[in-house]
Motif scaffolding. Structure first.
Motif, PDB file in Angstrom:
ATOM      1  N   ILE A 104       3.573 -38.484  -3.365  1.00  0.00           N
ATOM      2  CA  ILE A 104       4.531 -37.766  -4.209  1.00  0.00           C
ATOM      3  C   ILE A 104       5.797 -37.531  -3.409  1.00  0.00           C
ATOM      4  O   ILE A 104       5.752 -37.362  -2.178  1.00  0.00           O
ATOM      5  N   ARG A 105       6.904 -37.526  -4.103  1.00  0.00           N
ATOM      6  CA  ARG A 105       8.198 -37.308  -3.446  1.00  0.00           C
ATOM      7  C   ARG A 105       9.110 -36.508  -4.374  1.00  0.00           C
ATOM      8  O   ARG A 105       9.043 -36.647  -5.605  1.00  0.00           O
ATOM      9  N   LEU A 106       9.968 -35.735  -3.778  1.00  0.00           N
ATOM     10  CA  LEU A 106      10.961 -34.955  -4.511  1.00  0.00           C
ATOM     11  C   LEU A 106      12.308 -35.645  -4.395  1.00  0.00           C
ATOM     12  O   LEU A 106      12.751 -35.977  -3.291  1.00  0.00           O
ATOM     13  N   GLY A 107      12.949 -35.900  -5.538  1.00  0.00           N
ATOM     14  CA  GLY A 107      14.272 -36.512  -5.486  1.00  0.00           C
ATOM     15  C   GLY A 107      14.523 -37.450  -6.639  1.00  0.00           C
ATOM     16  O   GLY A 107      13.881 -37.383  -7.688  1.00  0.00           O
ATOM     17  N   ASN A 108      15.467 -38.363  -6.434  1.00  0.00           N
ATOM     18  CA  ASN A 108      15.814 -39.375  -7.432  1.00  0.00           C
ATOM     19  C   ASN A 108      14.795 -40.506  -7.378  1.00  0.00           C
ATOM     20  O   ASN A 108      14.477 -41.017  -6.304  1.00  0.00           O
ATOM     21  N   ILE A 109      14.273 -40.906  -8.533  1.00  0.00           N
ATOM     22  CA  ILE A 109      13.182 -41.873  -8.546  1.00  0.00           C
ATOM     23  C   ILE A 109      13.559 -43.197  -7.895  1.00  0.00           C
ATOM     24  O   ILE A 109      12.779 -43.771  -7.117  1.00  0.00           O
ATOM     25  N   VAL A 110      14.751 -43.707  -8.165  1.00  0.00           N
ATOM     26  CA  VAL A 110      15.140 -44.993  -7.607  1.00  0.00           C
ATOM     27  C   VAL A 110      15.300 -44.890  -6.092  1.00  0.00           C
ATOM     28  O   VAL A 110      14.793 -45.735  -5.332  1.00  0.00           O
ATOM     29  N   ASP A 111      15.981 -43.846  -5.628  1.00  0.00           N
ATOM     30  CA  ASP A 111      16.205 -43.677  -4.186  1.00  0.00           C
ATOM     31  C   ASP A 111      14.896 -43.494  -3.430  1.00  0.00           C
ATOM     32  O   ASP A 111      14.681 -44.101  -2.370  1.00  0.00           O
ATOM     33  N   GLU A 112      14.020 -42.657  -3.964  1.00  0.00           N
ATOM     34  CA  GLU A 112      12.760 -42.375  -3.272  1.00  0.00           C
ATOM     35  C   GLU A 112      11.822 -43.577  -3.301  1.00  0.00           C
ATOM     36  O   GLU A 112      11.119 -43.851  -2.330  1.00  0.00           O
ATOM     37  N   LEU A 113      11.807 -44.294  -4.420  1.00  0.00           N
ATOM     38  CA  LEU A 113      10.970 -45.487  -4.515  1.00  0.00           C
ATOM     39  C   LEU A 113      11.447 -46.554  -3.535  1.00  0.00           C
ATOM     40  O   LEU A 113      10.641 -47.198  -2.848  1.00  0.00           O
ATOM     41  N   GLU A 114      12.751 -46.723  -3.438  1.00  0.00           N
ATOM     42  CA  GLU A 114      13.297 -47.709  -2.501  1.00  0.00           C
ATOM     43  C   GLU A 114      12.972 -47.325  -1.061  1.00  0.00           C
ATOM     44  O   GLU A 114      12.576 -48.172  -0.251  1.00  0.00           O
ATOM     45  N   ASP A 115      13.133 -46.055  -0.734  1.00  0.00           N
ATOM     46  CA  ASP A 115      12.837 -45.591   0.616  1.00  0.00           C
ATOM     47  C   ASP A 115      11.369 -45.825   0.965  1.00  0.00           C
ATOM     48  O   ASP A 115      11.036 -46.271   2.076  1.00  0.00           O
ATOM     49  N   PHE A 116      10.485 -45.538   0.021  1.00  0.00           N
ATOM     50  CA  PHE A 116       9.057 -45.729   0.258  1.00  0.00           C
ATOM     51  C   PHE A 116       8.728 -47.206   0.445  1.00  0.00           C
ATOM     52  O   PHE A 116       7.947 -47.576   1.332  1.00  0.00           O
ATOM     53  N   CYS A 117       9.327 -48.064  -0.376  1.00  0.00           N
ATOM     54  CA  CYS A 117       9.057 -49.499  -0.267  1.00  0.00           C
ATOM     55  C   CYS A 117       9.557 -50.069   1.057  1.00  0.00           C
ATOM     56  O   CYS A 117       8.957 -51.010   1.600  1.00  0.00           O
ATOM     57  N   LYS A 118      10.623 -49.512   1.586  1.00  0.00           N
ATOM     58  CA  LYS A 118      11.091 -49.948   2.903  1.00  0.00           C
ATOM     59  C   LYS A 118      10.033 -49.667   3.969  1.00  0.00           C
ATOM     60  O   LYS A 118       9.913 -50.398   4.955  1.00  0.00           O
ATOM     61  N   GLN A 119       9.270 -48.624   3.779  1.00  0.00           N
ATOM     62  CA  GLN A 119       8.236 -48.252   4.744  1.00  0.00           C
ATOM     63  C   GLN A 119       6.997 -49.138   4.638  1.00  0.00           C
ATOM     64  O   GLN A 119       6.399 -49.502   5.647  1.00  0.00           O
ATOM     65  N   VAL A 120       6.603 -49.478   3.405  1.00  0.00           N
ATOM     66  CA  VAL A 120       5.325 -50.185   3.225  1.00  0.00           C
ATOM     67  C   VAL A 120       5.487 -51.675   2.951  1.00  0.00           C
ATOM     68  O   VAL A 120       4.509 -52.418   3.035  1.00  0.00           O
TER      69      VAL A 120
END
Length: 274
Positions: free
Chosen positions: A86-102
Motif C-alpha cells: 500500500i502507498r499514499l499518494g498519486n496512483i501513477v507516481d506511486e505505481l511508477e516508483d514501485f515498478c522501478k524497484q521491482v
C-alpha cells in the motif's frame, strides 16, 4: 522471472485482473504483487480538512489489502506467491516508483468498458500508464477469463521496424508461452502501402524468423475493427501493440489506434514500447 504487478482499487474489475494475473503466474512461474494507492479524503470547505487521520486511514487500508491478499492466497493455491503493497499518494507516481524497484514482468490492469463515462473515470490512468511507463502493460477486458496463451497477435504497420519493434521481448514472450505468433497488418485496398514497406516486412521477418511467424494482411478501412474482427474469429489469446507516443499525447479521447483497441477489444492487449 519477475513479479506481475496488479494495481487494485478493490473493485470487481481489479479483482478480475487479479484472477487473470494469478492464472498466468501458475503457468509461467512468476509471483503476483497487489498494490493499492490511497489518498487522504479531504472535506471541501473554505479550509480543507482531512476527514480521517493519516494513521487511521493507513491502518484501515493495510487491513483491507491484507484481507484481499489472504483471499487470493486461499483461492490460488500454495504454489502461487502473493505479495501486497500500500502507498499514499498519486496512483501513477506511486505505481511508477514501485515498478522501478521491482522491474515487473508486466503490469496488469482491467478496463471498465468503452463508454465515455468509463473512459473519464478510469481511462485516464490506464492511458497514462500505457504512454509513460517503460514496462509492458496488459489490459484485460471486462469479464475476461485467463486461458493458456497459445496464439499471440502482433499488430504491425511495417514502418521503421528495427527502431520500433521490441524484438527480444516478443521472442521471450512467445517462447515462454510456447505460442504461435501471428503478425497482423491492416490496410484498405493498399491505400497506405508504400514501396519501402515490402523491405521493412522482410527485415521484420528476418528478426522473427526463429519464431516461425504467420502473416495476415487484413483488408479493412478501420484498423481497429480489422484487428478486433481477426482476433475474435481466430481466437487470439493476446494482442501485442506498440503505442506510438506521439499518438497517445493527443487529446485523451481523440482517435488513436491504441486507445480504441484498449477500450473496445475483446482480447487482452499487451502494450510494450519500442
Amino acid at each position: 522471472m519477475n513479479t506481475i504487478v496488479v494495481p487494485t482499487d478493490f473493485s470487481p474489475v481489479s479483482e478480475n485482473a487479479i484472477r487473470y494475473a494469478v492464472n498466468m503466474t501458475k503457468e509461467i512461474g512468476t509471483t503476483v504483487t497487489l498494490i493499492h494507492v490511497y489518498q487522504i479524503p479531504v472535506s471541501m470547505s473554505d479550509v480543507p480538512v482531512a476527514i480521517v487521520s493519516p494513521e487511521e486511514l493507513h491502518e484501515t487500508t493495510l487491513e483491507k489489502i491484507n484481507e484481499l491478499k489472504k483471499t487470493v492466497e486461499q483461492t490460488s493455491g500454495e504454489n502461487v506467491k502473493i505479495y501486497a503493497e500500500i502507498r499514499l499518494g498519486n496512483i501513477v507516481d506511486e505505481l511508477e516508483d514501485f515498478c522501478k524497484q521491482v522491474n515487473p514482468f508486466a503490469i496488469i490492469l482491467g478496463t471498465k468498458g468503452s463508454s465515455a463515462v468509463d473512459r473519464i473515470l478510469f481511462g485516464s490512468t490506464t492511458l497514462t500508464v500505457i504512454r509513460d511507463f517503460n514496462w509492458p502493460v496488459i489490459i484485460v477486458p471486462p469479464g475476461t477469463v485467463y486461458k493458456s496463451i497459445k496464439k499471440v497477435g502482433f499488430a504491425c504497420d511495417f514502418t521503421q521496424v528495427i527502431e520500433t519493434t521490441p524484438i527480444e521481448y516478443i521472442k521471450e514472450l512467445v517462447k515462454t508461452f510456447h505460442a504461435e505468433l501471428h503478425v497482423l497488418n491492416v490496410d484498405f485496398e493498399n491505400r497506405h502501402f508504400r514501396g519501402e514497406q515490402a523491405e521493412e516486412s522482410f527485415i521484420l521477418h528476418s528478426m522473427l524468423e526463429d519464431l516461425n511467424p504467420q502473416y495476415h494482411f487484413i483488408d479493412n478501412s478501420d484498423v481497429e475493427e480489422g484487428i478486433n474482427e481477426f482476433a475474435d474469429k481466430n481466437n487470439l489469446d493476446l494482442l501485442i501493440t506498440i503505442p506510438k507516443k506521439h499518438k497517445l499525447l493527443e487529446r485523451l479521447f481523440k482517435k488513436s489506434h491504441t486507445q480504441k483497441l484498449v477500450f473496445e477489444s475483446h482480447v487482452p492487449i499487451l502494450c510494450v514500447h519500442e
